[in-house]
Design a protein around this motif. Structure first.
Motif, mmCIF file in Angstrom:
data_model
loop_
_atom_site.group_PDB
_atom_site.id
_atom_site.type_symbol
_atom_site.label_atom_id
_atom_site.label_comp_id
_atom_site.label_asym_id
_atom_site.label_seq_id
_atom_site.Cartn_x
_atom_site.Cartn_y
_atom_site.Cartn_z
ATOM 1 N N LYS A 197 74.732 9.293 60.411
ATOM 2 C CA LYS A 197 73.487 10.088 60.306
ATOM 3 C C LYS A 197 73.531 10.857 58.996
ATOM 4 C CE LYS A 197 75.183 11.612 65.044
ATOM 5 N NZ LYS A 197 75.989 12.515 65.634
ATOM 6 N N GLN A 198 74.203 10.561 58.402
ATOM 7 C CA GLN A 198 74.759 11.268 56.779
ATOM 8 C C GLN A 198 73.633 9.815 56.271
ATOM 9 O OE1 GLN A 198 77.910 12.012 55.892
ATOM 10 N NE2 GLN A 198 78.750 13.617 56.899
ATOM 11 N N THR A 199 73.187 9.141 56.040
ATOM 12 C CA THR A 199 72.686 8.599 55.097
ATOM 13 C C THR A 199 71.159 8.207 55.277
ATOM 14 O OG1 THR A 199 74.806 6.635 55.300
ATOM 15 C CG2 THR A 199 73.053 6.262 54.489
ATOM 16 N N HIS A 200 70.844 8.618 54.451
ATOM 17 C CA HIS A 200 68.960 8.958 54.232
ATOM 18 C C HIS A 200 68.439 7.104 54.461
ATOM 19 C CE1 HIS A 200 69.621 13.040 53.223
ATOM 20 N NE2 HIS A 200 69.616 12.696 52.487
ATOM 21 N N ALA A 227 79.478 2.283 46.087
ATOM 22 C CA ALA A 227 80.361 3.270 45.397
ATOM 23 C C ALA A 227 79.063 4.820 44.811
ATOM 24 C CB ALA A 227 80.527 3.211 43.845
ATOM 25 N N THR A 228 78.047 4.764 43.873
ATOM 26 C CA THR A 228 76.983 5.870 43.257
ATOM 27 C C THR A 228 77.001 6.629 44.692
ATOM 28 O OG1 THR A 228 76.090 4.075 42.064
ATOM 29 C CG2 THR A 228 75.478 6.200 42.681
ATOM 30 N N LEU A 229 76.079 5.904 46.253
ATOM 31 C CA LEU A 229 76.264 6.499 47.503
ATOM 32 C C LEU A 229 77.174 7.656 48.040
ATOM 33 C CD1 LEU A 229 73.530 4.082 49.171
ATOM 34 C CD2 LEU A 229 72.991 6.005 47.809
ATOM 35 N N ILE A 230 78.427 6.648 47.762
ATOM 36 C CA ILE A 230 79.124 7.474 48.417
ATOM 37 C C ILE A 230 79.268 9.215 47.535
ATOM 38 C CG2 ILE A 230 81.914 7.826 48.821
ATOM 39 C CD1 ILE A 230 82.102 5.069 49.158
#
Length: 161
Positions: free
Chosen positions: A11-14, A58-61
């Motif tokens: 749900k948090q990921t675009h 890693a960048t998205l986290i």
């Protein structure tokens, strides 16, 4: 920390973050194929072992954790870095399991492909979980000094009174 499955991250990921992972994963896979066709499958296989979406993940986290903290009115830079570092540690531990998988599969594939795959998968799971457990048990966690542990410096040691 317990390992668990959670759908809240979905749900948090675009949508564009999935697109970034897909594109970067595809670029890494195609690059490994091109390297393999030019230098041979042994060299190409080394590059194919690269977790294709690790860099993007890693960048998205990091950005997810930073945004979550900033939403709460705090600086989330350090928390994002720590979350990305934890993901990198997990990838490194998974790579140890991947190496064990490759060795077992290579040694047993001549007898039966199905049996080699099952044996290698079993060894991968055992080695990966064992590496995670060992890291958890042996990791060094520095002790933070308590307020009561603090004593002011003695007078006359070059510090102003």
């Amino acid at each position: 920390m317990l390992v668990k499955l959670s759908s809240s991250a979905l749900k948090q990921t675009h949508w564009y973050e999935y697109a970034i992972r897909f594109v970067l994963g595809g670029v890494a896979t195609v690059s490994a194929g091109l390297i393999g066709s030019h230098f041979g499958v042994a060299i190409g296989g080394l590059f194919l072992a690269l977790p294709a979406i690790f860099c993007a993940s890693a960048t998205l986290i990091e950005s997810h954790e930073r945004r979550a903290k900033e939403k709460a009115g705090l600086s989330g830079r350090r928390r994002g870095q720590k979350a990305a570092a934890l993901d990198a540690a997990g990838a490194a531990l998974g790579s140890i399991g991947l190496a064990a998988f490759a060795v077992v599969f290579h040694v047993t594939v001549a007898t039966s492909v199905a049996a080699a795959f099952i044996a290698a998968l079993t060894v991968w799971a055992f080695v990966s979980v064992s590496a995670w457990w060992l890291r958890r048990k042996l990791r060094f966690v520095p002790r933070r000094p308590h307020r009561s542990d603090y004593s002011p410096p003695a007078r006359g040691h070059g510090l102003p009174s």
